[in-house]
Scaffold this motif. Structure first.
Motif, mmCIF file in Angstrom:
data_model
loop_
_atom_site.group_PDB
_atom_site.id
_atom_site.type_symbol
_atom_site.label_atom_id
_atom_site.label_comp_id
_atom_site.label_asym_id
_atom_site.label_seq_id
_atom_site.Cartn_x
_atom_site.Cartn_y
_atom_site.Cartn_z
ATOM 1 N N THR A 154 31.246 44.914 39.237
ATOM 2 C CA THR A 154 32.701 44.341 39.078
ATOM 3 C C THR A 154 33.513 44.759 40.364
ATOM 4 N N LEU A 155 33.497 46.152 40.605
ATOM 5 C CA LEU A 155 34.556 46.430 41.707
ATOM 6 C C LEU A 155 34.095 45.757 43.249
ATOM 7 N N LEU A 156 33.126 45.940 43.595
ATOM 8 C CA LEU A 156 32.753 45.262 44.763
ATOM 9 C C LEU A 156 32.756 43.655 44.945
ATOM 10 N N THR A 157 32.025 43.028 43.892
ATOM 11 C CA THR A 157 32.001 41.612 43.842
ATOM 12 C C THR A 157 33.393 40.949 43.644
ATOM 13 N N SER A 158 34.368 41.769 43.066
ATOM 14 C CA SER A 158 35.804 41.294 42.586
ATOM 15 C C SER A 158 36.591 41.386 43.842
ATOM 16 N N SER A 159 36.297 42.272 44.772
ATOM 17 C CA SER A 159 37.144 42.758 45.985
ATOM 18 C C SER A 159 36.715 41.762 47.137
ATOM 19 N N VAL A 160 35.923 40.790 46.922
ATOM 20 C CA VAL A 160 35.542 39.686 48.300
ATOM 21 C C VAL A 160 36.013 38.363 47.513
ATOM 22 N N PHE A 161 36.019 37.534 48.594
ATOM 23 C CA PHE A 161 36.106 36.195 48.166
ATOM 24 C C PHE A 161 35.140 35.229 47.756
ATOM 25 N N LEU A 162 34.345 35.629 46.693
ATOM 26 C CA LEU A 162 33.202 34.914 46.133
ATOM 27 C C LEU A 162 33.552 34.398 44.885
ATOM 28 N N PRO A 163 32.820 33.495 44.188
ATOM 29 C CA PRO A 163 33.246 32.771 43.129
ATOM 30 C C PRO A 163 32.802 33.167 42.029
ATOM 31 N N TYR A 164 32.157 34.499 41.844
ATOM 32 C CA TYR A 164 31.543 35.034 40.623
ATOM 33 C C TYR A 164 32.514 35.268 39.661
ATOM 34 N N ALA A 165 33.346 36.415 40.173
ATOM 35 C CA ALA A 165 34.586 37.003 39.286
ATOM 36 C C ALA A 165 35.440 35.877 38.856
ATOM 37 N N PRO A 166 36.114 35.042 39.823
ATOM 38 C CA PRO A 166 36.819 34.021 39.157
ATOM 39 C C PRO A 166 36.339 33.013 38.164
ATOM 40 N N THR A 167 35.067 32.569 38.391
ATOM 41 C CA THR A 167 34.358 31.806 37.359
ATOM 42 C C THR A 167 34.239 32.470 36.102
ATOM 43 N N THR A 168 33.873 33.848 35.944
ATOM 44 C CA THR A 168 33.904 34.608 34.696
ATOM 45 C C THR A 168 35.340 34.642 34.075
ATOM 46 N N LEU A 169 36.383 34.645 35.149
ATOM 47 C CA LEU A 169 37.526 34.680 34.271
ATOM 48 C C LEU A 169 38.075 33.258 33.665
ATOM 49 N N LEU A 170 37.415 32.203 34.016
ATOM 50 C CA LEU A 170 37.547 31.048 33.485
ATOM 51 C C LEU A 170 36.428 30.908 32.397
ATOM 52 N N ASN A 171 35.595 31.512 32.225
ATOM 53 C CA ASN A 171 34.439 31.816 31.075
ATOM 54 C C ASN A 171 35.260 32.403 30.018
ATOM 55 N N LEU A 172 35.578 33.656 30.402
ATOM 56 C CA LEU A 172 36.337 34.516 29.152
ATOM 57 C C LEU A 172 37.536 33.919 28.811
ATOM 58 N N LEU A 173 38.211 33.046 29.531
ATOM 59 C CA LEU A 173 39.384 32.332 28.729
ATOM 60 C C LEU A 173 38.921 31.269 27.864
ATOM 61 N N PHE A 174 37.638 30.629 28.092
ATOM 62 C CA PHE A 174 37.165 29.812 27.212
ATOM 63 C C PHE A 174 36.681 30.384 25.964
ATOM 64 N N ALA A 175 36.205 31.668 26.158
ATOM 65 C CA ALA A 175 35.458 32.382 25.188
ATOM 66 C C ALA A 175 36.432 32.757 24.029
ATOM 67 N N VAL A 176 37.754 33.494 24.731
ATOM 68 C CA VAL A 176 38.738 33.877 23.893
ATOM 69 C C VAL A 176 39.572 32.806 23.152
ATOM 70 N N TRP A 177 39.785 31.614 23.768
ATOM 71 C CA TRP A 177 40.450 30.726 23.158
ATOM 72 C C TRP A 177 39.432 30.004 22.316
ATOM 73 N N TYR A 178 38.339 29.868 22.257
ATOM 74 C CA TYR A 178 37.388 29.191 21.563
ATOM 75 C C TYR A 178 37.372 30.134 20.186
ATOM 76 N N LEU A 179 37.166 31.431 20.433
ATOM 77 C CA LEU A 179 37.159 32.122 19.182
ATOM 78 C C LEU A 179 38.452 32.396 18.356
ATOM 79 N N ARG A 180 39.753 32.209 19.015
ATOM 80 C CA ARG A 180 40.972 32.224 18.543
ATOM 81 C C ARG A 180 40.950 30.982 17.521
ATOM 82 N N GLY A 181 40.504 29.813 18.349
ATOM 83 C CA GLY A 181 40.436 28.339 17.352
ATOM 84 C C GLY A 181 39.726 28.652 16.202
#
Length: 738
Positions: A154-181
């Motif tokens: 998490t620390l090293l991959t989130s500290s560089v301009f790669l797509p993995y952490a930002p894509t996980t952010l979108l996936n987590l938003l989906f999971a939280v909103w889906y489960l709230r629904g």
């Protein structure tokens, strides 16, 4: 026996009031953002050894100028960035614009894309807290967020301009909103979930599908059950809640799929051809022959099993929080949860309990979908430089990042395992206090001591795991600091800089910090050194700029073992009817003879000097061919010229149009050892005479006549060459009549 999950949800060993948990979560989230900010600034000031960073940042700059492609025309070869597709004079990235757009936002608002890195780190930790709270309770969410934020990957991959952490952010938003629904039945949560997973699909389709797979299965099951239980009994109206919610999620998600296909059609010409496939058609998921540029492999299930097995083992032992300790805690928490969840709740199946159980099982499903999906992707082979050695390759610096989404369920189940264990200790201490009539303070002290000891052990283990990849990345940073030192010492304005290409004709590979803007017209424009014709064409295209050449001494490889010493040289174009040059070099002791050789395209002019002394000067002349000059119809492309050594004027080396003339001066000792001065001059015959890009490229080579960048001569850095090694050049215009 008390239900461990019920005990966690109702327990108050760490404080029952939600405010305390929220404050603790806020502290964890802030610490996560602060740590990523420090790493991004201090460890990766010039970006990392993963050259994909430059691709995303260049795309972000292009988006800010309203561009999806670079328009370079006939000079596209000179400006082609790493991982960009060249389509005639048009250049576009193999990656989608979603993640670059996230970086572009902070570039536009703050002038610094690292703000997005911090925001993503904060968002991911906060969403893990929210998801853990939904599945178990708030304190499990707090611990899960801390476990997620502390993981080395998490620390090293989130500290560089790669797509993995930002894509996980979108996936987590989906999971939280889906489960709230699911829990609240609100249509707006379903729409938000569809937006998040649609954006994730646009960003990284395969990653989004793997994350969404368990949720899609649950959505399908919910819709079928609703149809079975309500439609046949109550007719077609009103639509059951699960049908409406999932239809809304699907509709919005599919709208983004349509947007993705429209983007494909815009840049590649076909909606079904993704840019990454246009760049490398055999670089996608699947088995068989896989290929990316000059790297290829027969990716078989056996290779996939070995590569993914190694990646998951290194994930579990090196890249998750506290290594094997954290993984054992996660597996223990998962086992306890599944033991309670898998049987149908029956009498205990209240709505809130059922939704919690659903959320937990969907999280557990990620272990299956993400793991099996990555099994079919050969990128998990490529992250290894050697599968038996976890200290090499990209995996050694950032972990098995294609499995980044697995950090989410691992962290939440590890959080549950830790909190459940603490509350078990609390209960045992309370029972012991009652049995021994000890004070409540003593019981709390026992629990606190056990908790602190565990934290110290886990913290020490995590620090040891993190230190190794930090050191490996720091070595690359030191090399980048040496490479970019000339740019920090010189203030370039309205400049054109020619860059070397150690890995082939790609910009930002590896010099990611030396990027153009979207219009190829920024304060500094960077162009690749290439053929003589192209170099002159670039100079002609930017005539009103100061021109420079960036070069370095040393060999640039994937491992930063060699020292790099760099320089920036001002360039000029010398023109005239006739140009006369002189190359003066220092001669070492005990030199028996010196061979002087001028060559181009198989033509050679040479002579030998015996007992040259301590210095040798070689004169040469560059001129347009007289016969060619008398041709009234001659133009620059038809023009011919020649270069002659002053000591052998009857021998000449000719060139057509633009070319590169090589002069070598080789010292030979009696026993046969040699040292060669190598000079390469880019020249062009024009309608009016001849031109040369000056100064020439110079190198000093031991035992060979061409040693590439390892022998680059740096006149302003005497510590990089021997005392006797001097290499001076001069070029002046002379009237052809004289």
């Amino acid at each position: 026996m008390r239900d461990p999950i019920r005990q966690v949800r109702s327990g108050d060993a760490l404080g029952e009031r939600p405010r305390r948990a929220h404050l603790a979560a806020f502290a964890v989230v802030c610490l996560a953002g602060l740590t990523v900010a420090i790493l991004a600034i201090e460890l990766f000031p010039h970006h990392s050894s993963n050259d994909d960073e430059g691709v995303y940042l260049l795309q972000a700059a292009m988006l800010l100028e309203g561009q999806l492609t670079l328009r370079a025309g006939e000079l596209a070869d000179a400006f082609r960035p790493w991982f960009f597709v060249q389509d005639g004079g048009r250049l576009y990235s193999k990656y989608s614009p979603v993640i670059p757009a996230m970086y572009a936002v902070s570039m536009a608002l703050f002038g610094e894309p690292r703000v997005t890195l911090v925001a993503v780190a904060v968002g991911n930790a906060a969403l893990v807290y929210a998801l853990g709270s939904m599945v178990f309770d708030r304190w499990v969410g707090v611990v899960a967020a801390a476990v997620f934020a502390a993981a080395p990957m998490t620390l090293l991959t989130s500290s560089v301009f790669l797509p993995y952490a930002p894509t996980t952010l979108l996936n987590l938003l989906f999971a939280v909103w889906y489960l709230r629904g699911v829990r609240r039945g609100r249509l707006r949560d379903a729409v938000a979930a569809g937006t998040a997973i649609g954006l994730a699909f646009f960003a990284r389709p395969y990653t989004a599908v793997l994350f969404a797979a368990p949720f899609i299965c649950h959505a399908g099951r919910s819709v079928l059950h609703s149809v079975r239980d309500r439609w046949w009994k109550q007719g077609l109206r009103p639509l059951p809640g699960p049908v409406r919610r999932n239809a809304a999620t699907a509709a919005v998600g599919l709208a983004f799929v349509g947007l993705t296909l429209a983007y494909n059609a815009r840049v590649t010409g076909s909606p079904l051809t993704f840019p990454y496939a246009a760049f490398a058609p055999l670089d996608g998921p699947g088995f068989g022959h896989r290929e990316l540029l000059d790297h290829s492999l027969e990716y078989t299930p056996a290779v996939a099993l070995e590569a993914n097995g190694a990646a998951l083992w290194y994930f579990a032992t090196r890249w998750f929080t506290a290594g094997l300790l954290g993984t054992v805690a996660a597996l223990g928490g998962l086992a306890v949860a599944l033991w309670r969840w898998l049987p149908v709740p029956g009498a205990d199946g209240a709505d809130d309990w059922e939704s919690d159980r659903t959320a937990g099982l969907l999280l557990a499903g990620l272990f299956v979908s993400v793991t099996l999906g990555n099994f079919a992707f050969w990128g998990n082979y490529n992250v290894h430089a050697g599968m038996a050695d976890p200290t090499t390759g990209l995996l050694s610096k950032f972990g098995p990042f294609y499995h980044f989404d697995l950090l989410v369920p691992l962290s939440i189940f590890a959080g549950f395992g830790v909190v459940a264990a603490v509350r078990r200790c609390r209960d045992a201490a309370v029972r012991r206090r009652i049995a021994t009539v000890a004070s409540p303070r003593a019981a709390r002290a026992v629990v606190l001591a056990v908790l602190l000891a565990s934290l110290l052990v886990a913290g020490a283990a995590n620090a040891a795991l993190l230190s190794e990849p930090v050191e490996r990345n720091a070595v690359h940073t030191e090399r980048f600091e040496s490479a970019y030192e000339p740019f920090e010492e010189r203030d370039l304005e309205n400049a054109l800089v020619f860059l070397p290409a150690p890995y082939g004709q790609w910009q930002n590979h590896p010099f990611q910090a030396l990027r153009n803007d979207g219009g190829l017209d920024g304060e500094v424009v960077y162009a690749l050194e290439g053929s003589p014709e192209r170099d002159f064409a670039v100079l002609d295209a930017y005539p009103n700029r100061s021109h420079y050449r960036y070069s370095y001494q040393g060999e640039w490889t994937a491992t930063p073992d060699d020292e790099i010493v760099a320089q920036i040289e001002p360039l000029s174009v010398r023109s005239g009817e006739r140009l006369e040059g002189a190359t003066t070099v220092g001669i070492a002791d005990r030199i028996d003879r010196v061979r002087v050789r001028l060559e181009n395209d198989g033509e050679v002019a040479d002579y030998t000097v015996a007992d040259p002394g301590s210095e040798l000067s070689v004169g040469w002349a560059l001129e347009r061919d007289a016969a060619n000059g008398s041709d009234a119809g001659a133009n620059a492309t038809d023009a011919r010229g020649s270069v002659r050594l002053n000591r052998s004027p009857n021998e000449a080396v000719s060139f057509d149009g633009a070319d590169e003339i090589v002069l070598t001066i080789t010292q030979v000792q009696p026993e046969g050892a040699t040292y060669t001065y190598r000079q390469e001059v880019t020249v062009r015959a024009t309608e009016d005479g001849v031109q040369a890009i000056w100064p020439p490229e110079r190198a000093g080579c031991r035992l060979v006549t061409d040693c590439g960048t390892e022998g680059t001569y740096l006149p302003d850095r005497p510590e990089t060459h021997s005392r006797w090694e001097t290499f001076e050049t001069r070029l002046e215009e002379r009237d052809s009549a004289s």
